[in-house]
Design a protein around this motif. Structure first.
Motif, PDB file in Angstrom:
ATOM      1  N   VAL A   1      44.192  34.710  35.198  1.00 31.64           N
ATOM      2  CA  VAL A   1      43.786  36.050  34.780  1.00 31.64           C
ATOM      3  C   VAL A   1      44.763  37.068  35.354  1.00 31.64           C
ATOM      4  O   VAL A   1      45.152  36.985  36.525  1.00 31.64           O
ATOM      5  N   THR A   2      45.160  38.023  34.541  1.00 30.65           N
ATOM      6  CA  THR A   2      46.008  39.113  35.023  1.00 30.65           C
ATOM      7  C   THR A   2      45.253  40.422  34.881  1.00 30.65           C
ATOM      8  O   THR A   2      44.446  40.602  33.959  1.00 30.65           O
ATOM      9  N   THR A   3      45.494  41.340  35.786  1.00 28.76           N
ATOM     10  CA  THR A   3      44.813  42.629  35.755  1.00 28.76           C
ATOM     11  C   THR A   3      45.819  43.748  35.904  1.00 28.76           C
ATOM     12  O   THR A   3      46.862  43.584  36.551  1.00 28.76           O
TER      13      THR A   3
ATOM     14  N   HIS B   1      40.655  49.820  33.771  1.00 28.66           N
ATOM     15  CA  HIS B   1      41.105  48.546  34.314  1.00 28.66           C
ATOM     16  C   HIS B   1      41.094  47.510  33.192  1.00 28.66           C
ATOM     17  O   HIS B   1      40.104  47.394  32.465  1.00 28.66           O
TER      18      HIS B   1
ATOM     19  N   TRP C   1      41.758  43.411  32.123  1.00 28.53           N
ATOM     20  CA  TRP C   1      41.930  42.014  32.506  1.00 28.53           C
ATOM     21  C   TRP C   1      42.296  41.214  31.262  1.00 28.53           C
ATOM     22  O   TRP C   1      41.647  41.356  30.217  1.00 28.53           O
TER      23      TRP C   1
ATOM     24  N   ARG D   1      34.678  45.034  39.168  1.00 24.12           N
ATOM     25  CA  ARG D   1      35.980  44.401  38.955  1.00 24.12           C
ATOM     26  C   ARG D   1      35.869  42.878  39.035  1.00 24.12           C
ATOM     27  O   ARG D   1      36.557  42.161  38.296  1.00 24.12           O
TER      28      ARG D   1
ATOM     29  N   ALA E   1      36.872  40.156  36.065  1.00 23.28           N
ATOM     30  CA  ALA E   1      37.662  38.938  36.226  1.00 23.28           C
ATOM     31  C   ALA E   1      36.887  37.712  35.753  1.00 23.28           C
ATOM     32  O   ALA E   1      37.458  36.797  35.136  1.00 23.28           O
TER      33      ALA E   1
ATOM     34  N   ALA F   1      37.079  37.588  32.025  1.00 25.82           N
ATOM     35  CA  ALA F   1      38.417  37.176  31.599  1.00 25.82           C
ATOM     36  C   ALA F   1      38.609  35.676  31.786  1.00 25.82           C
ATOM     37  O   ALA F   1      39.245  35.016  30.956  1.00 25.82           O
ATOM     38  N   GLU F   2      38.053  35.123  32.859  1.00 24.92           N
ATOM     39  CA  GLU F   2      38.125  33.675  33.076  1.00 24.92           C
ATOM     40  C   GLU F   2      37.468  32.919  31.921  1.00 24.92           C
ATOM     41  O   GLU F   2      37.872  31.803  31.587  1.00 24.92           O
TER      42      GLU F   2
END
Length: 233
Positions: free
Chosen positions: A3-5, A20, A22, A46, A50, A53-54
């Motif tokens: 995952v990128t943020t 924000h 993700w 946050r 994440a 997003a995973e």
């Protein structure tokens, strides 16, 4: 891949709102607009971004408090008072329009494919419901939406697959009111769960709020709902 943020901005009529973002390990997927509790886009929110997003979603969490003076420091003993003071500054209609702008920005991102949903917790749960009533979303997930009691006149306009979570020991939304919400939103596309003994904000890991069995059960049901209703290809 992981995952990128990153921090991005959302154009609004009053300027650029911070948000924000993700991205899932695959880099692409359906979108989820993630709307904050009264504490802002906190470490907890946050972490949920994440988590989503995973699962394969492109997640955007706008800073709905961007126009307000002050912020919430959850390390201070008066963090609840800070949050309530901020909440008093919120212009609800502006919060809705900012959220819709964030949804439009999310849908326009090249990484988003397969639709977009909205998900919110507490303050964000009610905000998500309002967004689903006025904008094009594919699914709605609302955790103990604190504004829902006054938003029920919009219930007929929310016609997308929806999931609601409430605790039976919510000190802010009495069980009688929860049942009124259930009656107003019920329908073939709506899933509604009561979590026994859980109070308000039971998904938040802060010791003041956390109800671990409810947190685990609600998240399991949430991920199953998303798998069915907003599937990742």
């Amino acid at each position: 891949m992981t995952v990128t943020t990153s921090l991005v901005t959302v154009p609004t009529r009053d300027g650029d709102m911070p948000a924000h973002l993700w991205l899932p390990p695959s880099g692409t997927g359906p979108g989820i607009l993630l709307l904050q509790e009264i504490f802002g886009v906190s470490d907890y929110i946050r972490s949920r971004g994440a988590d989503l997003a995973e699962l394969g979603y492109v997640v955007l969490a706008p800073e709905i408090y961007w126009r307000l003076d002050g912020s919430v420091d959850e390390s201070r003993p008066d963090f609840m008072e800070q949050a309530m003071a901020l909440l008093q500054q919120v212009d609800w209609e502006l919060a809705v329009s900012d959220s819709v702008a964030a949804l439009d920005t999310l849908r326009a991102r090249p990484e988003v494919s397969g639709g977009a949903g909205v998900m919110g917790f507490c303050f964000g749960g009610g905000l998500a419901f309002n967004v689903a009533a006025v904008a094009d979303v594919d699914v709605l997930v609302a955790y103990y939406g604190s504004a829902l009691p006054r938003l029920l006149p919009l219930a007929d306009r929310v016609d997308v697959p929806s999931l609601h979570h409430f605790g039976t020991a919510d000190e802010y939304i009495p069980l009688e009111t929860v049942e009124e919400i259930r009656s107003a939103v019920e329908g073939p596309e709506v899933e509604f769960y009561l979590h026994d003994g859980a109070g308000h904000a039971f998904d938040n890991p802060h010791p003041m709020f956390l109800h671990e069995p409810a947190r685990l059960d609600a998240w399991r049901r949430t991920t199953e709902f998303l798998e069915r209703r907003l599937p990742v290809e």
